[in-house]
Motif scaffolding. Structure first.
Motif: not given
Ligand code: PEP
Length: 253
Positions: A10-12, A168-170, A174-176
């Protein structure tokens, strides 16, 4: 069988009542999880008791913290320790998210300490790794991510490494809205697994859950999760929408 995991980050975001409504909407769908399938909600610290209470009794639904501090206790105003999380019976903690690394200066050495404290307090880390765009453009992603694993995890013994979930999160995804292709995800996940096999042997590496994160949505989850080395996802934006996240949970193999 390896654990397959849909983890919400959920982040902030969200006021507590909104978070509660979101969990209610997801739980109302009553998606029953098989013994190897898990749904985990990484919620902001203040919402951990609420989220734990909401999911209590739901089989294979769990909560996670999004971070903890790299020291055990003391004069660190505003920080939250692994022991505090353990005292709330929180089973998982996300460590080393790229936002933590980038905005809060978290290094691999700090993450190694966080991993130790997390494990010694009985929590399971979801250890994030992943390369920025310029590294991918130079085709340096394999070495970059391998270094994150080596410096963050390779001090662990066999019993400890079995408790780790890797995500693994390139960073460029993320959020793009820019998702790695299923083939790109599979290629990196296979690489990560072989790096882990090189250190810990094939049996342990084959048992590790490696999640993909980066713009996973209801519409692409099945394709990504169907890759042989992808064991589910860590999901940001789409985890804030009940329909989307339910689709993602339902896409777990
Ligand atoms: C994340 O913050 O871990 C993430 C993968 O975000 P998103 O799914 O919005 O790209």
């Amino acid at each position: 069988m390896r654990k397959k995991i849909a983890a919400a980050n959920w982040k902030m975001n969200l006021r507590q009542e909104q978070g509660e409504q979101l969990l209610t909407a997801i739980l109302q769908k009553n998606i029953s999880l098989k013994p190897h399938q898990f749904a985990i909600f990484a919620v902001p610290f203040p919402y951990l008791p609420m989220a734990s209470e909401k999911i209590s009794g739901k089989i294979n639904y769990s909560v996670a913290a999004q971070n903890c501090y790299h020291k055990s206790a003391g004069a660190f105003t505003g920080e939250v320790s692994a022991e505090m999380l353990s005292s709330l019976n929180i089973p998982y903690v996300v460590l080393g998210h790229s936002e933590r690394r980038e905005y809060f200066g978290e290094t691999n050495a700090m993450l190694a300490e966080k991993v130790n404290l997390t494990l010694s307090n009985g929590l399971q880390p979801v250890f994030c790794c992943g390369e920025p765009l310029f590294i991918r453009e130079e085709n340096g992603q394999n070495d970059y991510v391998e270094k994150q694993l080596r410096e963050g995890l390779f001090h662990l013994d066999n019993a400890q490494i079995r408790k780790i979930i890797i995500a693994y999160e390139p960073i460029w995804a993320i959020g793009t809205g820019k998702t790695a292709s299923a083939a790109q995800a599979q290629e990196m996940h296979a690489h990560l697994r072989s790096v882990m096999a090189g250190k810990y042997g094939h049996e342990i590496a084959d048992d590790l859950s490696v999640l993909y994160g980066g713009s996973v949505k209801g519409s692409n989850a099945s394709e990504i999760f169907s890759q042989p080395d992808v064991d589910g996802g860590l999901v940001g934006g789409a985890s804030l929408n009940a329909e989307e996240f339910c689709q993602i949970i339902s896409a777990l193999p």
